[in-house]
Design a protein around this motif. Structure first.
Motif, short mmCIF file in Angstrom:
data_model
loop_
_atom_site.label_atom_id
_atom_site.label_comp_id
_atom_site.label_asym_id
_atom_site.label_seq_id
_atom_site.Cartn_x
_atom_site.Cartn_y
_atom_site.Cartn_z
N GLU A 157 0.81 -1.21 0.00
CA GLU A 157 0.00 0.00 0.00
C GLU A 157 0.85 1.27 0.00
OE1 GLU A 157 -2.67 -0.34 3.28
OE2 GLU A 157 -4.05 -1.61 2.15
N LEU A 158 2.16 1.09 -0.10
CA LEU A 158 3.07 2.25 -0.07
C LEU A 158 3.38 2.73 -1.48
CD1 LEU A 158 4.79 4.02 1.87
CD2 LEU A 158 6.71 2.48 1.39
N GLY A 159 3.29 4.03 -1.67
CA GLY A 159 3.76 4.66 -2.90
C GLY A 159 4.96 5.53 -2.59
N VAL A 160 6.02 5.40 -3.38
CA VAL A 160 7.29 6.08 -3.08
C VAL A 160 7.62 7.09 -4.17
CG1 VAL A 160 9.78 5.77 -2.78
CG2 VAL A 160 8.19 4.16 -1.73
N LEU A 161 7.88 8.31 -3.75
CA LEU A 161 8.41 9.34 -4.62
C LEU A 161 9.92 9.38 -4.44
CD1 LEU A 161 6.05 12.35 -3.76
CD2 LEU A 161 5.67 10.55 -5.42
N LEU A 162 10.67 9.31 -5.53
CA LEU A 162 12.11 9.55 -5.47
C LEU A 162 12.32 10.98 -5.97
CD1 LEU A 162 14.97 8.68 -4.92
CD2 LEU A 162 15.06 7.67 -7.21
N ARG B 130 -1.92 3.87 -0.60
CA ARG B 130 -2.68 4.48 0.49
C ARG B 130 -1.77 5.30 1.41
NH1 ARG B 130 -7.76 2.35 1.54
NH2 ARG B 130 -8.40 0.65 0.15
N ARG B 131 -0.49 5.02 1.34
CA ARG B 131 0.49 5.78 2.11
C ARG B 131 1.58 6.25 1.16
NH1 ARG B 131 -1.03 1.55 5.06
NH2 ARG B 131 0.61 0.20 4.26
N ILE B 132 2.19 7.40 1.49
CA ILE B 132 3.20 8.00 0.63
C ILE B 132 4.52 8.14 1.39
CG2 ILE B 132 3.86 10.07 -0.68
CD1 ILE B 132 1.62 8.46 -1.97
N ALA B 133 5.59 7.80 0.74
CA ALA B 133 6.94 8.03 1.28
C ALA B 133 7.73 8.84 0.25
CB ALA B 133 7.65 6.72 1.57
N VAL B 134 8.62 9.68 0.73
CA VAL B 134 9.45 10.50 -0.14
C VAL B 134 10.91 10.14 0.10
CG1 VAL B 134 10.10 12.83 -0.83
CG2 VAL B 134 7.76 12.38 -0.04
N ALA B 135 11.54 9.56 -0.91
CA ALA B 135 12.98 9.28 -0.87
C ALA B 135 13.73 10.48 -1.45
CB ALA B 135 13.29 8.02 -1.65
N SER B 136 14.94 10.68 -1.01
CA SER B 136 15.69 11.89 -1.37
C SER B 136 16.83 11.59 -2.33
CB SER B 136 16.26 12.54 -0.10
OG SER B 136 16.97 13.71 -0.42
N TRP B 137 16.76 12.17 -3.54
CA TRP B 137 17.87 12.10 -4.48
C TRP B 137 18.66 13.41 -4.39
CZ3 TRP B 137 19.73 7.85 -6.27
CH2 TRP B 137 20.66 7.85 -7.33
N PHE B 138 19.01 13.75 -3.16
CA PHE B 138 19.80 14.94 -2.85
C PHE B 138 20.93 14.53 -1.93
CE2 PHE B 138 15.58 16.73 -3.69
CZ PHE B 138 15.87 17.82 -4.50
N ILE C 249 9.42 18.59 0.42
CA ILE C 249 8.81 18.20 1.70
C ILE C 249 7.51 18.98 1.93
CG2 ILE C 249 9.11 18.34 4.21
CD1 ILE C 249 12.11 17.73 3.68
N GLU C 250 7.53 20.27 1.67
CA GLU C 250 6.34 21.10 1.86
C GLU C 250 5.17 20.60 1.01
OE1 GLU C 250 4.92 25.77 1.36
OE2 GLU C 250 6.98 25.19 0.90
N ASN D 26 0.68 12.65 6.60
CA ASN D 26 1.81 12.07 7.34
C ASN D 26 2.75 11.25 6.45
OD1 ASN D 26 0.87 13.11 9.84
ND2 ASN D 26 -0.53 11.37 10.04
N PRO D 27 3.27 11.84 5.40
CA PRO D 27 4.19 11.07 4.54
C PRO D 27 5.48 10.72 5.28
CG PRO D 27 4.30 13.41 3.99
CD PRO D 27 3.16 13.25 4.97
N LEU D 28 6.05 9.57 4.93
CA LEU D 28 7.39 9.24 5.42
C LEU D 28 8.39 10.08 4.63
CD1 LEU D 28 7.18 5.33 5.54
CD2 LEU D 28 6.91 6.94 7.45
#
Length: 250
Positions: free
Chosen positions: A128-133, A188-196, A207-208, A216-218
């Motif tokens: 259920e996790l969707g990840v943004l890189l 159903r849930r969102i996480a943000v990975a950092s390519w920085f 992040i904003e 409540n994204p990770l």
């Protein structure tokens, strides 16, 4: 005499960025205590590249290795770094600068970003996790494609609803569009990975927007002082010394 390593970062008005780059280079120094390691910036932070190369020359060195702390071959790598080196050429005709390749693509970057995402609480087994890189974004399409390729590799090895690249500027999709695409895949849930490599204004923008468009994204930290990134920097340094094609005689 061993050529000093001059690590060249973007620079930022955000003091956290320079502090993080210095912390990363402290890890490099710990790995190679015999090596003269110096930090320089292209813009917005001090010291600038030209000033550091002048200091290296003034200290009696006849060569240096510039390692761009850049994740892809976008404008800074193709224009700004060569321009800084060319400017030094006019001043020190007997000094030799070897210019290393940029850091990406390389599996050590993928692994560093993955580790930060795992530290934020993301599980590879969460359907259920969707990840943004999240990357900076560039008008140079291959630099954006590099980020998208990493997201695709992550997708292939997880049970996530999806993993997609998103960009702070100059490229699509932006964060709201990327979140919408992940929700369409069942996230159903969102996480943000950092390519920085470091925090700053662009990561803050990501992040904003993530907090605005998801509950409540990770949020993963930048790659920062990851030992794998430090190892990659030393590898680029060694490659530049061994490859005359990457050298610029000053």
């Amino acid at each position: 005499m061993t050529a000093p390593l001059v690590a060249v970062a973007h620079g930022s008005r955000d003091p956290r960025s320079a502090a993080t780059i210095h912390a990363l280079m402290d890890v490099v120094r710990a790995m190679r205590p015999d090596l003269d390691v110096r930090v320089a910036f292209l813009d917005l932070s001090a010291p600038r590249v030209g000033d550091v190369l002048s200091a290296v020359h003034g200290d009696g060195h006849d060569s240096a290795v510039v390692v761009p702390l850049l994740l892809g071959r976008a404008f800074h790598a193709r224009v700004d770094v060569p321009a800084a080196v060319a400017d030094a050429e006019r001043r020190y005709p007997r000094f030799r600068v070897h210019v290393a390749d940029v850091l990406g693509p390389d599996p050590r970057l993928d692994e560093a970003a993955w580790r930060r995402l795992a530290e934020a609480g993301a599980s590879a087994n969460d359907p259920e996790l969707g990840v943004l890189l999240a990357g900076a974004g560039s008008s140079h399409a291959p630099a954006n494609r590099l980020v998208a390729d990493v997201a695709a590799r992550w997708q292939s090895r997880t049970s996530w609803a999806g993993a997609v690249a998103t960009f702070a500027a100059a490229a699509e999709p932006d964060v709201p569009a990327a979140i919408e695409a992940l929700r369409a895949r069942g996230a159903r849930r969102i996480a943000v990975a950092s390519w920085f490599l470091a925090p700053g204004l662009l990561p803050d923008r990501i992040i904003e927007l993530a907090r605005k468009h998801a509950t409540n994204p990770l949020l993963a930290a930048p790659m920062a002082d990851d030992e794998g990134v430090a190892d990659l920097i030393l590898n680029r340094y060694a490659e530049a010394q061994a490859s005359p094609d990457l050298s610029v005689a000053l």
